[in-house]
Design a protein around this motif. Structure first.
Motif, PDB file in Angstrom:
ATOM      1  N   UNK A  89       0.816  -1.217   0.000  1.00  0.00           N
ATOM      2  CA  UNK A  89       0.000   0.000   0.000  1.00  0.00           C
ATOM      3  C   UNK A  89       0.850   1.268   0.000  1.00  0.00           C
ATOM      4  N   UNK A  90       2.165   1.117  -0.011  1.00  0.00           N
ATOM      5  CA  UNK A  90       3.054   2.275  -0.014  1.00  0.00           C
ATOM      6  C   UNK A  90       3.389   2.813   1.363  1.00  0.00           C
ATOM      7  N   UNK A  91       2.953   2.118   2.430  1.00  0.00           N
ATOM      8  CA  UNK A  91       3.311   2.542   3.790  1.00  0.00           C
ATOM      9  C   UNK A  91       4.780   2.242   4.037  1.00  0.00           C
ATOM     10  N   UNK A  92       5.465   3.147   4.695  1.00  0.00           N
ATOM     11  CA  UNK A  92       6.868   2.928   5.032  1.00  0.00           C
ATOM     12  C   UNK A  92       6.936   1.975   6.225  1.00  0.00           C
ATOM     13  N   UNK A  93       7.669   0.886   6.052  1.00  0.00           N
ATOM     14  CA  UNK A  93       7.866  -0.105   7.103  1.00  0.00           C
ATOM     15  C   UNK A  93       9.191   0.101   7.821  1.00  0.00           C
ATOM     16  N   UNK A  94      10.180   0.619   7.088  1.00  0.00           N
ATOM     17  CA  UNK A  94      11.514   0.828   7.655  1.00  0.00           C
ATOM     18  C   UNK A  94      12.240   1.862   6.816  1.00  0.00           C
ATOM     19  N   UNK A  95      13.248   2.448   7.419  1.00  0.00           N
ATOM     20  CA  UNK A  95      14.119   3.383   6.721  1.00  0.00           C
ATOM     21  C   UNK A  95      15.556   3.043   7.080  1.00  0.00           C
ATOM     22  N   UNK A  96      16.414   3.095   6.102  1.00  0.00           N
ATOM     23  CA  UNK A  96      17.831   2.813   6.315  1.00  0.00           C
ATOM     24  C   UNK A  96      18.672   3.859   5.622  1.00  0.00           C
ATOM     25  N   UNK A  97      19.345   4.668   6.418  1.00  0.00           N
ATOM     26  CA  UNK A  97      20.115   5.785   5.880  1.00  0.00           C
ATOM     27  C   UNK A  97      21.597   5.466   5.902  1.00  0.00           C
ATOM     28  N   UNK A  98      22.273   5.811   4.815  1.00  0.00           N
ATOM     29  CA  UNK A  98      23.719   5.655   4.683  1.00  0.00           C
ATOM     30  C   UNK A  98      24.314   7.021   4.424  1.00  0.00           C
ATOM     31  N   UNK A  99      25.287   7.420   5.233  1.00  0.00           N
ATOM     32  CA  UNK A  99      25.994   8.690   5.049  1.00  0.00           C
ATOM     33  C   UNK A  99      27.482   8.384   4.978  1.00  0.00           C
ATOM     34  N   UNK A 100      28.098   8.734   3.856  1.00  0.00           N
ATOM     35  CA  UNK A 100      29.512   8.428   3.632  1.00  0.00           C
ATOM     36  C   UNK A 100      30.378   9.671   3.819  1.00  0.00           C
ATOM     37  N   UNK A 101      31.634   9.425   4.111  1.00  0.00           N
ATOM     38  CA  UNK A 101      32.592  10.525   4.194  1.00  0.00           C
ATOM     39  C   UNK A 101      32.867  11.056   2.780  1.00  0.00           C
ATOM     40  N   UNK A 102      33.496  12.228   2.654  1.00  0.00           N
ATOM     41  CA  UNK A 102      33.715  12.816   1.324  1.00  0.00           C
ATOM     42  C   UNK A 102      34.516  11.928   0.358  1.00  0.00           C
ATOM     43  N   UNK A 103      35.372  11.083   0.882  1.00  0.00           N
ATOM     44  CA  UNK A 103      36.180  10.207   0.043  1.00  0.00           C
ATOM     45  C   UNK A 103      35.460   8.907  -0.327  1.00  0.00           C
ATOM     46  N   UNK A 104      34.264   8.708   0.188  1.00  0.00           N
ATOM     47  CA  UNK A 104      33.487   7.482  -0.008  1.00  0.00           C
ATOM     48  C   UNK A 104      34.283   6.245   0.409  1.00  0.00           C
ATOM     49  N   UNK A 105      34.991   6.372   1.524  1.00  0.00           N
ATOM     50  CA  UNK A 105      35.724   5.228   2.067  1.00  0.00           C
ATOM     51  C   UNK A 105      34.987   4.589   3.233  1.00  0.00           C
ATOM     52  N   UNK A 106      34.271   5.413   3.999  1.00  0.00           N
ATOM     53  CA  UNK A 106      33.598   4.951   5.209  1.00  0.00           C
ATOM     54  C   UNK A 106      32.171   5.483   5.203  1.00  0.00           C
ATOM     55  N   UNK A 107      31.224   4.623   5.546  1.00  0.00           N
ATOM     56  CA  UNK A 107      29.834   5.049   5.601  1.00  0.00           C
ATOM     57  C   UNK A 107      29.203   4.648   6.918  1.00  0.00           C
TER      58      UNK A 107
END
Length: 181
Positions: A89-107
């Motif tokens: 039905x389009x209801x959000x069941x979960x959210x998973x956020x990824x934020x990486x450092x500027x070099x995209x080495x660590x998230x």
């Protein structure tokens, strides 16, 4: 071959949007968040326990406010991505956020799930999806900062190959880390 973000080739960029099935057989849809998702995300957090909101943001909140919702929906899709798990039905069941450092080495990853949808394998499957996405982006290390009392999350992450490390400056928190690739 499609390219994601800083030029890392990805065999099929569409694989980050679609249906996922948990080990228990529960199927849900996953896609990146969009600015128009703010109200649905606010509704989602009304179905997340107070403890789980505190675990997600590492602070006690009466409600998840506008600024936090904007930060979760108006992401740059380069260094930051927020995946939404949705039902039919389009209801959000979960959210998973990824934020990486500027070099995209660590998230750093943070996941929240509706209280009434726990124990279906959604968190595990969403974290697997995020780890695969991070690895495809070239991110080498995936981390999460957890409240020490959030044993369920720490145990899940350890089952997935993360190792737990105490944070020297805050004994109430644990850093869990996994090397990718």
């Amino acid at each position: 071959m499609a390219r994601v973000g800083t030029g890392q080739p990805v065999a099929n960029a569409d694989r980050w949007t679609g249906s996922l099935t948990t080990r228990s057989g529960f199927t849900f849809h996953v896609r990146p968040a969009r600015p128009g998702d703010e109200e649905r995300l606010a509704e989602f957090f009304r179905h997340v326990s107070e403890d789980d909101i505190r675990f997600r943001f590492l602070i006690a909140l009466d409600k998840v406010g506008h600024d936090r919702l904007v930060a979760m929906t108006a992401v740059d899709h380069d260094r930051t991505e927020n995946f939404l798990a949705l039902d039919d039905q389009g209801r959000i069941l979960a959210t998973g956020m990824l934020a990486a450092d500027p070099q995209l080495e660590r998230g750093e990853v943070a996941i929240s799930i509706r209280t009434d949808h726990k124990r279906r394998g959604i968190s595990w499957t969403l974290l697997e999806h995020i780890a695969a996405y991070a690895e495809a982006r070239g991110i080498r290390t995936l981390e999460s900062i957890e409240a020490r009392e959030n044993r369920a999350a720490i145990e899940l992450e350890q089952e997935m190959g993360f190792t737990a490390h105490p944070l020297e400056d805050d004994p109430t928190l644990v850093l869990v880390r996994r090397t990718l690739g």
